[in-house]
Design a protein around this motif. Structure first.
Motif, mmCIF file in Angstrom:
data_model
loop_
_atom_site.group_PDB
_atom_site.id
_atom_site.type_symbol
_atom_site.label_atom_id
_atom_site.label_comp_id
_atom_site.label_asym_id
_atom_site.label_seq_id
_atom_site.Cartn_x
_atom_site.Cartn_y
_atom_site.Cartn_z
ATOM 1 N N MET A 198 -36.785 -13.809 13.422
ATOM 2 C CA MET A 198 -37.977 -13.453 14.193
ATOM 3 C C MET A 198 -39.177 -13.150 13.304
ATOM 4 N N GLY A 199 -40.323 -13.682 13.699
ATOM 5 C CA GLY A 199 -41.560 -13.329 13.017
ATOM 6 C C GLY A 199 -42.015 -11.987 13.550
ATOM 7 N N VAL A 200 -42.063 -10.996 12.673
ATOM 8 C CA VAL A 200 -42.546 -9.676 13.095
ATOM 9 C C VAL A 200 -43.863 -9.390 12.360
ATOM 10 N N GLN A 201 -43.853 -9.619 11.082
ATOM 11 C CA GLN A 201 -45.011 -9.501 10.185
ATOM 12 C C GLN A 201 -45.400 -8.052 9.906
ATOM 13 N N SER A 202 -45.545 -7.234 10.984
ATOM 14 C CA SER A 202 -45.945 -5.838 10.785
ATOM 15 C C SER A 202 -45.470 -5.030 11.986
ATOM 16 N N PHE A 203 -45.218 -3.733 11.752
ATOM 17 C CA PHE A 203 -44.881 -2.858 12.880
ATOM 18 C C PHE A 203 -46.085 -2.007 13.274
ATOM 19 N N ASP B 274 -39.097 -11.410 9.691
ATOM 20 C CA ASP B 274 -40.091 -11.671 8.638
ATOM 21 C C ASP B 274 -41.139 -10.568 8.642
ATOM 22 N N LEU B 275 -41.435 -10.058 7.457
ATOM 23 C CA LEU B 275 -42.609 -9.184 7.289
ATOM 24 C C LEU B 275 -43.574 -9.923 6.372
ATOM 25 N N MET B 276 -44.854 -9.614 6.480
ATOM 26 C CA MET B 276 -45.824 -10.195 5.538
ATOM 27 C C MET B 276 -46.533 -9.072 4.808
ATOM 28 N N SER B 277 -46.462 -9.113 3.467
ATOM 29 C CA SER B 277 -47.146 -8.086 2.681
ATOM 30 C C SER B 277 -48.548 -8.591 2.388
ATOM 31 N N GLY B 278 -49.535 -7.772 2.706
ATOM 32 C CA GLY B 278 -50.911 -8.150 2.356
ATOM 33 C C GLY B 278 -51.699 -8.719 3.510
ATOM 34 N N PHE C 232 -37.251 -13.423 -1.784
ATOM 35 C CA PHE C 232 -38.023 -12.884 -0.669
ATOM 36 C C PHE C 232 -37.161 -12.421 0.506
ATOM 37 N N THR C 233 -35.838 -12.631 0.425
ATOM 38 C CA THR C 233 -34.982 -12.191 1.533
ATOM 39 C C THR C 233 -33.918 -11.207 1.061
ATOM 40 N N PHE C 234 -33.841 -10.104 1.769
ATOM 41 C CA PHE C 234 -32.901 -9.027 1.434
ATOM 42 C C PHE C 234 -31.925 -8.880 2.594
ATOM 43 N N THR C 235 -30.626 -8.837 2.277
ATOM 44 C CA THR C 235 -29.651 -8.703 3.358
ATOM 45 C C THR C 235 -28.743 -7.501 3.094
ATOM 46 N N GLN C 236 -28.182 -6.976 4.183
ATOM 47 C CA GLN C 236 -27.310 -5.802 4.051
ATOM 48 C C GLN C 236 -26.159 -6.142 3.114
ATOM 49 N N CYS C 237 -26.025 -5.375 2.049
ATOM 50 C CA CYS C 237 -24.982 -5.549 1.023
ATOM 51 C C CYS C 237 -24.982 -6.950 0.416
ATOM 52 N N GLY C 238 -26.059 -7.708 0.536
ATOM 53 C CA GLY C 238 -26.102 -9.065 -0.033
ATOM 54 C C GLY C 238 -25.289 -10.066 0.762
ATOM 55 N N GLN C 239 -24.777 -9.650 1.952
ATOM 56 C CA GLN C 239 -24.013 -10.603 2.787
ATOM 57 C C GLN C 239 -24.981 -11.364 3.689
ATOM 58 N N HIS C 240 -24.432 -12.156 4.590
ATOM 59 C CA HIS C 240 -25.236 -12.897 5.570
ATOM 60 C C HIS C 240 -26.272 -13.806 4.916
ATOM 61 N N GLN C 241 -25.892 -14.408 3.799
ATOM 62 C CA GLN C 241 -26.822 -15.341 3.158
ATOM 63 C C GLN C 241 -27.176 -16.454 4.123
ATOM 64 N N HIS C 242 -28.406 -16.897 4.027
ATOM 65 C CA HIS C 242 -28.869 -17.943 4.932
ATOM 66 C C HIS C 242 -28.434 -19.298 4.376
ATOM 67 N N GLN C 243 -27.464 -19.927 5.038
ATOM 68 C CA GLN C 243 -26.899 -21.186 4.526
ATOM 69 C C GLN C 243 -27.942 -22.289 4.441
ATOM 70 N N TYR C 244 -28.804 -22.328 5.453
ATOM 71 C CA TYR C 244 -29.796 -23.417 5.484
ATOM 72 C C TYR C 244 -30.703 -23.348 4.250
ATOM 73 N N ALA C 245 -31.214 -22.150 3.967
ATOM 74 C CA ALA C 245 -32.098 -22.011 2.804
ATOM 75 C C ALA C 245 -31.315 -22.267 1.518
ATOM 76 N N THR C 246 -30.091 -21.756 1.460
ATOM 77 C CA THR C 246 -29.279 -21.927 0.252
ATOM 78 C C THR C 246 -29.040 -23.415 -0.007
ATOM 79 N N GLY C 247 -28.622 -24.125 1.034
ATOM 80 C CA GLY C 247 -28.347 -25.558 0.891
ATOM 81 C C GLY C 247 -29.596 -26.306 0.434
#
Ligand SMILES: C[S@@+](CC[C@H](N)C(=O)[O-])C[C@H]1O[C@@H](n2cnc3c(N)ncnc32)[C@H](O)[C@@H]1O
Ligand code: SF4
Length: 427
Positions: free
Chosen positions: A163-168, A202-206, A282-297
């Motif tokens: 989900m695009g969130v960008q900012s809260f 997704d968050l956007m810094s700046g 740019f992507t942080f996951t809980q305990c480094g799990q749940h890697q995004h296969q699509y991006a990795t591939g």
């Protein structure tokens, strides 16, 4: 092959030793016919160009359907998209290849109504070789999520929602011309949680009007939301965005690079403390799990067949892109033609450079994998550059891998580009 020994054999030519092949048969190993069949893993990208607003920072070429007859226009596009899936699957025999990941991105795929989502995803299941293991991601704008859509997506095998969130911060969200607010975002996250899928936001810094306080608030709320994955994009200023005009007219100020670096550093510290680990810079996951296969591939150089207007992908040695003209896209498919309009055939050196710059995004770069794919030791060719990067604190190295440090992560593509430059200079 050619003898270059210092004992002058090179200058003492001989007609002996006819070369039949290279490498010599002595190096060959057992191989069967099935080993050569093209059943390598495939990643799939599906694109929808539509949105219900034009966010002020967004550089994607999207079509704003606000105030138009959305259903009819998207119906026509979905017809074409489904036809493309059927045609390409047949033409390139994609069904032989196990699909490891599908990414339905945009634009805003979650804008499609339930019947449209169902048609697209059922067509994918029908013409491509998905399994229970296939990662199936749908990109969503929070304001478009409903419980019944979430239930439908779950039933269609979706197991990841981004989900695009960008900012809260409501002020910043509004300033970006988005229709969400913090309450709607949190509600959408709760709905998606009922699907039992991996959630990325997704968050956007700046962004415009971001201050240290608003940024700290956004990072805190992102963590409190409990999602498995948090992506932090550095806001890039593109000439085709409303932001660009506003910056030029001095009606908005964007945080400068130093400030943005402080924001990213803060996010990294907080995310790490909360148990999130970076698997890409740019992507942080809980305990480094749940890697995004699509991006990795994609980053590891696997094939990605991409469907939809302007979608770009990779098939074998070819990078390719579909026409970005919505009408032309639909007209071509109505004629039974594939909408590919431009591309590039990768040379060997292109492929290596691509794998370095994209692969380094994954924070850890596998030197042995590179050697087995390209036959030489990258660390020997780039020894000076790698030593500089170690000395300046961007990376650490072992015999088997290059690892980005926190500084390397903060500076994003810098390491990948520095190493790739050594190969570029050889061209
Ligand atoms: C296709 S959009 C995500 C889904 C949906 N359209 C939405 O916005 O909610 C992909 C992501 O690109 C990022 N993005 C868009 N414009 C950007 C820019 N100028 N710089 C950095 N990231 C950007 C945003 O974080 C956005 O969530
Ligand atoms: S950020 Fe998402 S919703 Fe906004 S214009 Fe870009 S693609 Fe559309």
């Amino acid at each position: 092959m050619i003898n270059t020994r210092k004992d002058n054999a090179y200058w003492d030519p001989s007609r002996k030793g006819f070369v039949t092949n290279y490498p010599n048969f002595l190096h060959w190993k057992t191989l069967s016919a099935t080993d050569m069949a093209d059943n390598r893993p495939l990643n799939v990208y599906l694109h929808t160009p539509y949105c219900i607003q034009h966010c002020a920072y967004c550089y994607y070429k999207t079509i704003n359907l606000r105030g138009t007859n959305k259903a009819q226009r998207i119906d026509q596009y979905v017809d074409a998209l489904c036809r493309e899936i059927e045609l390409a699957s047949e033409y390139y025999q994609l069904r032989n290849r196990p699909v490891v990941s599908v990414y339905f991105g945009g634009g805003t795929p979650s804008l499609l109504n339930e019947a449209q989502l169902q048609r697209v995803l059922e067509t994918v299941h029908r013409y491509l070789n998905l399994s229970d293991q296939t990662e199936l991601t749908v990109e969503a704008e929070p304001v478009t999520i409903t419980q019944s859509k979430a239930d439908l997506l779950q039933g269609l095998g979706v197991n990841r929602v981004s989900m695009g969130v960008q900012s809260f911060d409501d002020g910043i969200i509004k300033r970006s011309n988005r229709l969400d607010d913090e309450k709607k975002v949190m509600k959408a996250i709760e709905i998606v949680k009922t699907m039992g899928v991996v959630i990325n936001i997704d968050l956007m810094s700046g962004l415009a009007e971001e201050t240290q306080a608003t940024w700290e608030y956004s990072v805190r709320r992102a963590i409190e939301s409990g999602v498995e994955s948090i992506t932090v994009y550095k806001t890039e200023l593109y000439t085709n965005t409303p932001y660009y005009k506003e910056v030029r007219n001095k009606t908005i100020d964007l945080p400068d690079d130093d400030q943005e670096l402080i924001f990213m550093n803060h996010a990294m510290t907080e995310l790490t403390e909360a148990g999130y680990k970076p698997w890409s810079f740019f992507t942080f996951t809980q305990c480094g799990q749940h890697q995004h296969q699509y991006a990795t591939g994609t980053f590891l150089g696997e094939d990605v067949y991409s469907f939809g207007t302007s979608a770009f992908g990779k098939l074998g040695d070819y990078l390719f892109q579909n026409t970005n003209d919505e009408q032309k896209y639909m007209a071509l498919l109505a004629e039974g033609e594939l909408p590919v309009t431009r591309g590039h055939r990768l040379t060997c050196i292109d492929a290596m450079i691509r794998e370095i710059v994209l692969g380094m995004k994954l924070v850890r770069f596998d030197l042995r994998r590179f050697q087995s794919r390209y036959g030489f030791r990258l660390e020997k060719l780039c020894a000076d550059t790698l030593a500089d990067l170690v000395e300046h604190g961007f990376i650490t190295m072992s015999d088997d891998e290059i690892q980005l440090t926190n500084k390397g992560i903060l500076y994003g593509d810098y390491t990948g580009k520095s190493v790739a430059k050594v190969l570029m200079d050889m061209e």
